[in-house]
Design a protein around this motif. Structure first.
Motif, mmCIF file in Angstrom:
data_model
loop_
_atom_site.group_PDB
_atom_site.id
_atom_site.type_symbol
_atom_site.label_atom_id
_atom_site.label_comp_id
_atom_site.label_asym_id
_atom_site.label_seq_id
_atom_site.Cartn_x
_atom_site.Cartn_y
_atom_site.Cartn_z
ATOM 1 N N PRO A 9 -24.374 5.183 -21.044
ATOM 2 C CA PRO A 9 -23.466 4.738 -19.983
ATOM 3 C C PRO A 9 -22.203 4.115 -20.572
ATOM 4 N N GLN A 10 -21.082 4.355 -19.914
ATOM 5 C CA GLN A 10 -19.822 3.809 -20.376
ATOM 6 C C GLN A 10 -19.509 2.496 -19.665
ATOM 7 N N ILE A 11 -19.067 1.512 -20.444
ATOM 8 C CA ILE A 11 -18.664 0.216 -19.920
ATOM 9 C C ILE A 11 -17.156 0.078 -20.099
ATOM 10 N N GLY A 12 -16.452 -0.132 -18.999
ATOM 11 C CA GLY A 12 -15.011 -0.298 -19.071
ATOM 12 C C GLY A 12 -14.641 -1.708 -19.473
ATOM 13 N N ILE A 13 -13.963 -1.880 -20.622
ATOM 14 C CA ILE A 13 -13.603 -3.193 -21.146
ATOM 15 C C ILE A 13 -12.127 -3.459 -20.856
ATOM 16 N N LEU A 14 -11.863 -4.434 -19.972
ATOM 17 C CA LEU A 14 -10.498 -4.854 -19.657
ATOM 18 C C LEU A 14 -10.389 -6.336 -19.995
ATOM 19 N N VAL A 15 -10.530 -6.660 -21.285
ATOM 20 C CA VAL A 15 -10.601 -8.047 -21.741
ATOM 21 C C VAL A 15 -9.413 -8.323 -22.649
ATOM 22 N N ASP A 16 -8.611 -9.321 -22.276
ATOM 23 C CA ASP A 16 -7.453 -9.666 -23.090
ATOM 24 C C ASP A 16 -7.796 -10.623 -24.231
ATOM 25 N N ASP A 17 -8.777 -11.498 -24.027
ATOM 26 C CA ASP A 17 -9.138 -12.484 -25.034
ATOM 27 C C ASP A 17 -9.804 -11.799 -26.231
ATOM 28 N N ALA A 18 -9.264 -11.974 -27.408
ATOM 29 C CA ALA A 18 -9.753 -11.267 -28.597
ATOM 30 C C ALA A 18 -11.176 -11.678 -28.961
ATOM 31 N N LYS A 19 -11.499 -12.980 -28.817
ATOM 32 C CA LYS A 19 -12.830 -13.443 -29.187
ATOM 33 C C LYS A 19 -13.895 -12.857 -28.260
ATOM 34 N N LEU A 28 -22.905 -5.091 -27.280
ATOM 35 C CA LEU A 28 -23.193 -3.973 -26.383
ATOM 36 C C LEU A 28 -23.263 -2.577 -27.001
ATOM 37 N N PRO A 29 -22.590 -2.264 -28.095
ATOM 38 C CA PRO A 29 -22.497 -0.858 -28.516
ATOM 39 C C PRO A 29 -23.817 -0.172 -28.805
ATOM 40 N N SER A 30 -24.892 -0.917 -29.137
ATOM 41 C CA SER A 30 -26.154 -0.259 -29.424
ATOM 42 C C SER A 30 -26.746 0.414 -28.197
ATOM 43 N N VAL A 31 -26.280 0.026 -27.000
ATOM 44 C CA VAL A 31 -26.848 0.578 -25.769
ATOM 45 C C VAL A 31 -25.794 1.317 -24.956
ATOM 46 N N PHE A 32 -24.545 0.805 -24.955
ATOM 47 C CA PHE A 32 -23.508 1.369 -24.103
ATOM 48 C C PHE A 32 -22.351 1.910 -24.936
ATOM 49 N N SER A 33 -21.619 2.845 -24.332
ATOM 50 C CA SER A 33 -20.353 3.293 -24.892
ATOM 51 C C SER A 33 -19.239 2.435 -24.288
ATOM 52 N N LEU A 34 -18.430 1.816 -25.140
ATOM 53 C CA LEU A 34 -17.374 0.925 -24.686
ATOM 54 C C LEU A 34 -16.047 1.677 -24.687
ATOM 55 N N VAL A 35 -15.347 1.644 -23.556
ATOM 56 C CA VAL A 35 -14.047 2.289 -23.451
ATOM 57 C C VAL A 35 -13.037 1.262 -22.970
ATOM 58 N N GLN A 36 -11.793 1.395 -23.403
ATOM 59 C CA GLN A 36 -10.760 0.438 -23.041
ATOM 60 C C GLN A 36 -9.532 1.186 -22.532
ATOM 61 N N GLY A 37 -8.702 0.483 -21.817
ATOM 62 C CA GLY A 37 -7.492 1.085 -21.292
ATOM 63 C C GLY A 37 -7.110 0.477 -19.971
ATOM 64 N N ALA A 38 -6.190 1.139 -19.278
ATOM 65 C CA ALA A 38 -5.766 0.683 -17.961
ATOM 66 C C ALA A 38 -6.824 1.027 -16.929
ATOM 67 N N PRO A 39 -6.929 0.256 -15.831
ATOM 68 C CA PRO A 39 -7.969 0.496 -14.826
ATOM 69 C C PRO A 39 -7.926 1.895 -14.233
ATOM 70 N N ASP A 40 -6.733 2.473 -14.139
ATOM 71 C CA ASP A 40 -6.633 3.764 -13.477
ATOM 72 C C ASP A 40 -6.675 4.930 -14.458
ATOM 73 N N SER A 41 -7.031 4.653 -15.722
ATOM 74 C CA SER A 41 -7.075 5.739 -16.692
ATOM 75 C C SER A 41 -8.278 6.643 -16.403
ATOM 76 N N ALA A 42 -8.152 7.896 -16.778
ATOM 77 C CA ALA A 42 -9.225 8.869 -16.516
ATOM 78 C C ALA A 42 -10.488 8.490 -17.268
#
Length: 867
Positions: A9-19, A28-42
């Motif tokens: 499963p993909q988890i959408g990461i919209l986190v500005d704080d680096a820590k 999370l990566p051992s269980v989920f695929s992490l993707v980042q970007g704008a909310p409306d990205s494909a």
């Protein structure tokens, strides 16, 4: 956790704080695929969950507002992460409730997130407030602004005007759950768009047609016909059913039906009310369940499914409540798995778990749900039951099938199950109660050891509570010095003197002394056996060193439990005790059970070898009760074999026990080992063991367990008896020429005595087999002459038992009545040395008896030479 296509499963990461972003990338990566970007990205459009922090939330306010207003039950949840001092936007914070507050570590956060992904239909926003920088989080649910349509009370409100009617229609139309209204004949009056989308039909194709054509309620017997009457009687019904779309596809759904009586039946006499139904599509939920079940078969073995099982069980209970049926839960636990896992490695352990899971799945089939809970624990849920007979049959099938060996690399691996069972409604009204009670029942099976299937009962719960209380009391006893040791002498049979003692633990609780058999098993299970064993070892070594300083040279035997023996620091603990107490290593004797050293032979050889290098003596306790192989036994660096008291107790009455004892003594001597027999309680047992050349004995006859202060006097008394020549052996051991005549007729015995008078032997008589065995237990009989026809035991059977118990005694049959076939078999088996018919010839009888004594002397000489 993977989806049906095998992708994570993909988890959408919209986190500005680096820590925070770094923490998520580790957790999370051992269980989920992490993707980042704008909310409306494909790429983000396929995410199962969106994660934002405070800064990102401010930056994406417009998107959050639009997303929230368009929430559907299958929408991806949103997790809002906040640090202390960064409160959420007031418009969102005002909607938070405090129903849930849990501190979460990284692993727990990941597990909770997996749970949310399984339950995507929750339509909740989530807030996580960070506690400093420790990686701990607490969460609160932010309830959606509109509750799911299935929870709306459709009978509590009626539109009172055009505006209200319009709002009502909009509410029904906007609902993501299928809704329909039927008249009392079951004809559809109205459907909403979600119902049309679910079924594949348009509204015109549905209105006016029977609902059963699209929602086949109970397709079993007369239940379908009775269903409308049941709804009117109960007022409502809910449960899981299967429907068929326009294209013919079967799909699962949850149906909730309410009966709404007509407030004006006189105006609508043909209708008299309506049925209002709400349909929830369960296809996504079932796909998630199948994904988790498939993962439990082939994926990560650390996946925990208990939450999913409890949720499925909750649905089954609700349906059973409506249909007045039962639900059964089986908790299946694999015994011996830990030992196999440690012996053959985790890869083989994983293969065992998957193989047993596949067996379970094949047995249960479509009757229920099978899932692995954790490690070697499985759950089986059997819903929609009218009675439990089939459940008991299935449980026995599971026991039979899962007890069969698994063949791996030409090795047979046996991992048998035990099963705890509970059922609704008798043993619980909720999923949590049923699971807890099934767990309790399987715990009882594990503790009992001989019961493989157990149904939960209140008495069982009480027993388990007592066990828990006893474990707590054991911990208290260890801390407050309620344990003490007693010592039982071990006596050398040749000298008659005590050469050692065995340390035996006792527990004094509330002025009551509790024997070890009542608390040692619980100590083993609870893990308290390790500190208890350490205390016993240190206390026994201190006492032995004290006696040695007083001039009493006694060996100290200490039992080592299986758990303690397998503990990696045993050798170091023994070395520490010897160093602290100053006891010479050769004065310490460690006793391990036969089954303990055979559980893992390689580990046992390594541990025993290291102990032997310290200089301690090693003994196998309870020998004969385990399953040792001679090919392995010769590899162990042992000093002594200890014959189990169960063989000694019936030594004089059981041929098999007599043979086992004689064989153990012969085996031990052949391997150069000392042999000691425990449980010697009477003179007859002691005499017989002396005859078999047993080296040492221990039991109530020689001395009961006693306090350390009492032992010196007891040892001194034994030494005095030995010095005076008083021995616990046969009364005429120095006069082996003893002849025993056995016949139930006194006239025959008197005639024989006259015939044999003046021979080279002492002559004694017995009128029954019982008298003969009693005499044999107290005297060294060289030759026995017996009639065959006697009440109770025949002469042939008597001589057969004499051969088994007293193999040196030569056996002659003197009888006028004998079954020739049985007699021939006895002679061929060596049970009868000579057969003489009645009436006898005096000279023939004397010659036979003299030959028998010559054979006895020859056998005795050979036997003395062997030892």
């Amino acid at each position: 956790m993977e989806n049906m296509s095998g992708e994570r499963p993909q988890i959408g990461i919209l986190v500005d704080d680096a820590k925070l972003r770094h923490w998520l990338s580790r957790v999370l990566p051992s269980v989920f695929s992490l993707v980042q970007g704008a909310p409306d990205s494909a790429e983000l459009g396929t995410a199962c969950v969106y994660i934002l922090d405070a800064l990102a939330m401010q930056r994406h306010q417009a998107w959050l507002h639009a997303y929230r207003t368009a929430l559907r039950p299958d929408s991806a949840p949103i997790l809002l992460l906040f640090r202390d001092g960064d409160p959420p936007e007031s418009s969102l914070a005002s909607q938070a409730d405090a129903l849930l507050s849990i501190d979460l570590t990284g692993d727990e956060f990941r597990e909770q997130l997996m749970h949310w992904v399984r339950l995507q239909a929750s339509a909740h926003l989530w807030e996580l407030a960070a506690s400093g920088t420790s990686g701990q989080f607490s969460n609160k649910s932010l309830s959606p602004s509109v509750k799911p349509a299935s929870s709306v009370n459709v009978t509590a409100w009626e539109p009172s005007g055009e505006l209200e009617a319009t709002l009502y229609r909009e509410l029904v139309s906007a609902s993501s759950q299928g809704m329909f209204i039927c008249d009392l004949q079951g004809l559809i009056c109205m459907v909403n768009p979600a119902f049309c989308a679910l079924s594949g039909y348009c509204a015109d194709e549905l209105v006016g047609r029977p609902a059963s054509a699209f929602l086949p309620l109970f397709a079993q017997g007369d239940l379908c016909a009775d269903f409308p009457q049941r709804i009117r009687q109960w007022g409502e019904w809910n449960g899981e059913l299967s429907g068929r779309t326009k294209e013919g596809e079967l799909f699962p759904f949850w149906l909730t039906v309410h009966h709404v009586p007509d407030d004006q039946p006189a105006l609508t006499p043909k209708r008299c009310g309506f049925y209002i139904g709400v349909v929830t599509d369960l296809r996504t939920t079932r796909q998630l369940e199948e994904s988790v079940i498939q993962l439990s078969r082939t994926g990560s073995l650390s996946e925990l499914n208990r939450i999913l099982v409890e949720e499925r069980l909750t649905l089954d209970i609700r349906q059973a409540e409506s249909a007045h049926q039962k639900v059964a839960v089986l908790h299946v636990d694999l015994r011996r798995f830990r030992a196999l896992n440690e012996q053959f490695g985790y890869a083989i352990g994983d293969w065992i778990l998957m193989s047993q899971l596949q067996r379970l799945q094949d047995l249960v089939g479509v009757r229920g749900l099978v899932s692995r809970l954790e490690a070697n624990h499985y759950a089986v849920i059997l819903p929609r039951l009218d009675e439990l007979d089939g459940v008991f049959e299935l449980a026995q099938q599971i026991i039979d099938q899962l007890s069969l060996p698994l063949l791996h690399d030409s090795k047979e691996l046996i991992c048998p199950p035990v099963i705890g069972m509970s059922d609704y409604p008798e043993q619980g009204a909720t999923a949590l109660e049923l699971m807890r009670n099934a767990d309790a029942a399987v715990d009882w099976c594990r503790k009992n050891g001989r019961v493989y299937v157990k149904r939960f009962t209140p008495e069982l719960a009480s027993w388990l509570q007592q066990q828990t209380d006893t474990v707590q009391a054991l911990a208290y006893a260890l801390k407050h010095e309620e344990f003490f040791l007693e010592y039982q002498p071990q006596v050398n049979m040749r000298s008659g003197q005590a050469i050692g003692v065995e340390a035996l633990i006792r527990w004094r609780s509330l002025e009551q002394v509790i024997p070890p058999k009542e608390f040692i098993p619980l100590a083993e299970e609870s893990g308290l056996i390790l500190p208890i064993s350490d205390w016993v070892l240190m206390t026994a070594c201190q006492q032995a060193a004290t006696w040695l300083a007083q001039g009493m040279e006694l060996n100290m035997a200490v039992n080592i439990s299986a758990t303690h023996f397998q503990h990696g620091l045993l050798v170091e603990q023994v070395e520490h005790c010897l160093k602290v107490t100053g006891l010479p290593a050769e004065r310490l004797e460690l006793e391990v059970t036969e089954s303990c050293i055979m559980t893992d032979v390689e580990l046992a050889i390594s541990t025993l070898t290291r102990l032997k290098q310290l200089g301690v003596r090693l003994s196998v306790d309870d020998f004969g009760t385990g399953y040792s192989s001679l090919s392995y036994l010769k590899l162990f660096p042992l000093d002594k074999l200890k014959i189990d008291q169960s063989f000694v107790a019936d030594l004089l009455n059981s041929n098999s026990d007599a043979v086992i004892v004689r064989s153990i003594i012969a085996l031990g001597h052949a391997m150069g080992l000392t042999v000691i027999a425990e449980g010697v309680e009477n003179q007859e047992q002691n005499v017989y063991l002396h005859l078999l050349h047993c080296d040492e004995v221990q039991g109530f006859l020689l001395g009961r367990p006693m306090a350390a202060s009492q032992l010196p006097a007891a040892v001194a008394a034994m030494a005095a008896m030995a010095a005076s020549g008083v021995r616990l052996t046969r009364s005429d051991e120095s006069k082996p020429q003893t002849l025993l005549l056995v016949d139930d007729e006194l006239s025959i015995l008197n005639a024989l005595r006259r015939t044999l008078r003046g021979g080279r032997y002492n002559l004694f008589m017995a009128t029954s087999a019982e008298e003969a065995f009693d005499f044999l237990a107290h005297h060294a009989v060289g030759v026995i002459v017996s009639d065959n026809r006697m009440p109770g035991v025949t002469g042939i059977e008597l001589l057969r038992q004499v051969k088994a118990r007293y193999p040196l005694t030569v056996r002659i049959m003197l009888s006028g009545y004998a079954d020739l076939e049985a007699l021939s078999a006895a002679v061929n088996a060596g049970e009868i040395f000579r057969f003489i018919s009645k009436p006898w010839d005096d000279d023939e009888l004397k010659i036979a008896i003299n030959d028998a004594f010559d054979k006895y002397d020859e056998q005795s000489a050979l036997n003395r030479g062997a030892f």
